[in-house]
Scaffold this motif. Structure first.
Motif, PDB file in Angstrom:
ATOM      1  N   TYR A 172      49.834  48.176  75.772  1.00 57.08           N
ATOM      2  CA  TYR A 172      51.278  48.053  75.611  1.00 57.08           C
ATOM      3  C   TYR A 172      51.763  48.799  74.365  1.00 57.08           C
ATOM      4  CZ  TYR A 172      50.444  44.453  79.086  1.00 57.08           C
ATOM      5  OH  TYR A 172      50.045  43.779  80.221  1.00 57.08           O
ATOM      6  N   GLU A 173      50.973  48.766  73.304  1.00 60.47           N
ATOM      7  CA  GLU A 173      51.350  49.500  72.098  1.00 60.47           C
ATOM      8  C   GLU A 173      51.402  50.996  72.390  1.00 60.47           C
ATOM      9  OE1 GLU A 173      48.455  48.376  69.259  1.00 60.47           O
ATOM     10  OE2 GLU A 173      49.225  46.324  68.985  1.00 60.47           O
ATOM     11  N   GLN A 174      50.394  51.483  73.127  1.00 60.40           N
ATOM     12  CA  GLN A 174      50.362  52.895  73.478  1.00 60.40           C
ATOM     13  C   GLN A 174      51.558  53.263  74.359  1.00 60.40           C
ATOM     14  OE1 GLN A 174      48.006  55.223  72.687  1.00 60.40           O
ATOM     15  NE2 GLN A 174      48.773  56.885  74.001  1.00 60.40           N
ATOM     16  N   LEU A 175      51.881  52.404  75.342  1.00 60.11           N
ATOM     17  CA  LEU A 175      52.975  52.687  76.261  1.00 60.11           C
ATOM     18  C   LEU A 175      54.309  52.748  75.521  1.00 60.11           C
ATOM     19  CD1 LEU A 175      53.906  53.074  79.172  1.00 60.11           C
ATOM     20  CD2 LEU A 175      54.056  50.587  79.399  1.00 60.11           C
ATOM     21  N   ILE A 176      54.555  51.784  74.637  1.00 57.70           N
ATOM     22  CA  ILE A 176      55.818  51.755  73.891  1.00 57.70           C
ATOM     23  C   ILE A 176      55.933  52.983  72.995  1.00 57.70           C
ATOM     24  CG2 ILE A 176      57.097  50.518  72.110  1.00 57.70           C
ATOM     25  CD1 ILE A 176      56.023  47.925  73.321  1.00 57.70           C
ATOM     26  N   ALA A 177      54.835  53.357  72.344  1.00 53.49           N
ATOM     27  CA  ALA A 177      54.864  54.530  71.470  1.00 53.49           C
ATOM     28  C   ALA A 177      55.166  55.805  72.253  1.00 53.49           C
ATOM     29  CB  ALA A 177      53.528  54.660  70.741  1.00 53.49           C
ATOM     30  N   GLU A 178      54.600  55.918  73.456  1.00 53.44           N
ATOM     31  CA  GLU A 178      54.828  57.125  74.241  1.00 53.44           C
ATOM     32  C   GLU A 178      56.258  57.184  74.770  1.00 53.44           C
ATOM     33  OE1 GLU A 178      52.001  58.598  76.985  1.00 53.44           O
ATOM     34  OE2 GLU A 178      50.330  57.537  76.064  1.00 53.44           O
ATOM     35  N   VAL A 179      56.807  56.045  75.186  1.00 53.15           N
ATOM     36  CA  VAL A 179      58.200  56.045  75.643  1.00 53.15           C
ATOM     37  C   VAL A 179      59.125  56.365  74.478  1.00 53.15           C
ATOM     38  CG1 VAL A 179      60.043  54.663  76.662  1.00 53.15           C
ATOM     39  CG2 VAL A 179      57.711  54.454  77.529  1.00 53.15           C
ATOM     40  N   ASP A 180      58.800  55.887  73.290  1.00 52.42           N
ATOM     41  CA  ASP A 180      59.576  56.258  72.098  1.00 52.42           C
ATOM     42  C   ASP A 180      59.588  57.769  71.931  1.00 52.42           C
ATOM     43  OD1 ASP A 180      60.470  53.797  71.233  1.00 52.42           O
ATOM     44  OD2 ASP A 180      58.684  53.385  70.025  1.00 52.42           O
ATOM     45  N   GLY A 181      58.433  58.400  72.196  1.00 54.17           N
ATOM     46  CA  GLY A 181      58.312  59.832  71.987  1.00 54.17           C
ATOM     47  C   GLY A 181      59.137  60.650  72.958  1.00 54.17           C
ATOM     48  N   ILE A 182      59.184  60.247  74.217  1.00 53.01           N
ATOM     49  CA  ILE A 182      59.934  61.033  75.207  1.00 53.01           C
ATOM     50  C   ILE A 182      61.386  60.590  75.304  1.00 53.01           C
ATOM     51  CG2 ILE A 182      57.874  61.489  76.577  1.00 53.01           C
ATOM     52  CD1 ILE A 182      58.741  59.359  78.535  1.00 53.01           C
ATOM     53  N   GLY A 183      61.715  59.440  74.718  1.00 52.23           N
ATOM     54  CA  GLY A 183      63.095  58.958  74.733  1.00 52.23           C
ATOM     55  C   GLY A 183      63.330  57.890  75.772  1.00 52.23           C
ATOM     56  N   TRP A 184      63.845  56.762  75.342  1.00 54.48           N
ATOM     57  CA  TRP A 184      64.079  55.654  76.270  1.00 54.48           C
ATOM     58  C   TRP A 184      65.153  55.982  77.300  1.00 54.48           C
ATOM     59  CZ3 TRP A 184      61.220  51.246  76.656  1.00 54.48           C
ATOM     60  CH2 TRP A 184      60.285  51.023  75.642  1.00 54.48           C
TER      61      TRP A 184
END
Length: 363
Positions: A99-111
């Protein structure tokens, strides 16, 4: 929950219930170089582990989606019969790092790009624009050990799309989105042509086409239509064309087309090429709301349906040009006391204009 499967544009998506388990699946259209493909949730992949080749072979040789789904259900039922497998279909929740990885990646591409997310966070949908600012949806199913294993991607594209990773490359949402943009770039010309037809011509079907659909049925007038199927890799070339309607009405159009095939110009819009070859202006979408819109109808004037047993109307009245299915018109004429029959032919009056009309009786 019961089965919930919807077919649109040749693709089938939804949920299949087997026992107490629900399996999300997506069956891509059979067209394209890769043929029909089966995509599904991680639970489906777990259940079919070791049987992927057999399932794909059944899909490629299936005569219908319903038949394949029935065979797929049988495979899943046999797999679920084993207690060990049945227990493994309810895996433990992914670790916190997932979940930490998923949230960080969505932060990177933009919510703002995130347009859908499953309750268990194992599937997400990203909205990605192509160079013409057309919005497309990329669905990613994430395995529990993501990013150690690659997500499974599905999208409405004219050709199969699979994520590919270089040796040593770590899967990520940003890289998946970049690969998807590359796939979108390959189809810009195709969508430009289809959008031009949707905007400037009267498209009878599909009513709400998805981006993986390469055909349009265009109204021509005189109760005729033209099915145009573009080539995904060469959309400006001469497409596959099929006239639909009564032979008496479409024969002149077919002759005009055949006599001018050499005039097709790839640098010109498909719509303009069709008008030049047919020698007529394609009816625009506003014709659908005009007072004479009935002149463009291609449905049977008796049953008001286009296809009957898979066949379009194949008889037209010489007076009003209304189209009919042979079976519908024969049944109508046989019910009228004024109809005369000689051997196997019926002689009567048109349903609409009362002009003489004859047809072979349907046995």
């Amino acid at each position: 929950m019961t089965d919930c499967l919807v077919t649109d544009g040749g693709a089938t998506a939804g949920y299949l219930r087997v026992g107490r388990h629900d399996f999300a699946l997506y069956i891509s259209p059979p067209g394209g170089a890769g043929g029909a493909r089966l995509h599904g949730c991680p639970r489906l992949h777990t259940a079919l582990a070791g049987h992927e080749v057999a399932v794909l072979r059944r899909l490629q040789h299936a005569t219908s989606v319903g038949g394949f789904v029935g065979e797929l259900r049988e495979v899943l039922e046999r797999q679920l019969a084993a207690d060990a497998l049945a227990g493994s279909l309810t895996p433990a929740l992914p670790p916190a790092a997932f979940y930490e990885q998923l949230i960080a990646e969505v932060d990177g591409i933009g919510w703002a790009s995130l347009c859908g997310l499953s309750p268990s966070l194992d599937e997400l949908q990203l909205t990605i624009d192509d160079t013409a600012r057309r919005a497309h949806v990329l669905t990613l199913s994430l395995p529990p050990d993501y990013p150690a294993r690659s997500p499974v991607a599905r999208a409405a594209l004219p050709a199969p799309f699979e994520l590919r990773w270089a040796p040593g490359e770590r899967p990520s949402l940003a890289a998946a989105a970049a690969q998807f943009r590359g796939a979108l770039a390959a189809h810009q010309s195709l969508w430009d042509e289809l959008d031009d037809l949707d905007r400037e011509a009267w498209v009878l079907e599909p009513k709400h086409p998805t981006r993986d659909v390469c055909h349009r049925r265009l109204a021509l007038g005189g109760h005729c239509s033209l099915l145009v199927t573009l080539h995904p890799t060469a959309p400006s070339s001469l497409p596959e064309l099929r006239f639909l309607g009564a032979e008496r009405s479409i024969a002149p159009l077919r002759r005009a087309l055949n006599s001018r095939l050499a005039e097709w110009r790839p640098e010109r819009r498909v719509r303009l090429n069709l008008q030049a070859l047919l020698g007529l202006a394609l009816p625009s979408p506003v014709a659908a709301d005009a007072a004479d819109a009935a002149d463009y109808s291609v449905e049977c004037a008796i049953c008001y349906e286009y296809l009957l047993d898979g066949e379009p109307p194949n008889v037209a009245c010489d007076g009003c040009a209304k189209p009919f299915h042979q079976a519908c018109l024969a049944e109508w004429l046989q019910a009228l006391p004024s109809t005369q029959q000689s051997f196997n032919r019926l002689f009567g009056e048109c349903v609409y204009c009362s002009k003489p009309i004859s047809i072979e009786a349907v046995r």
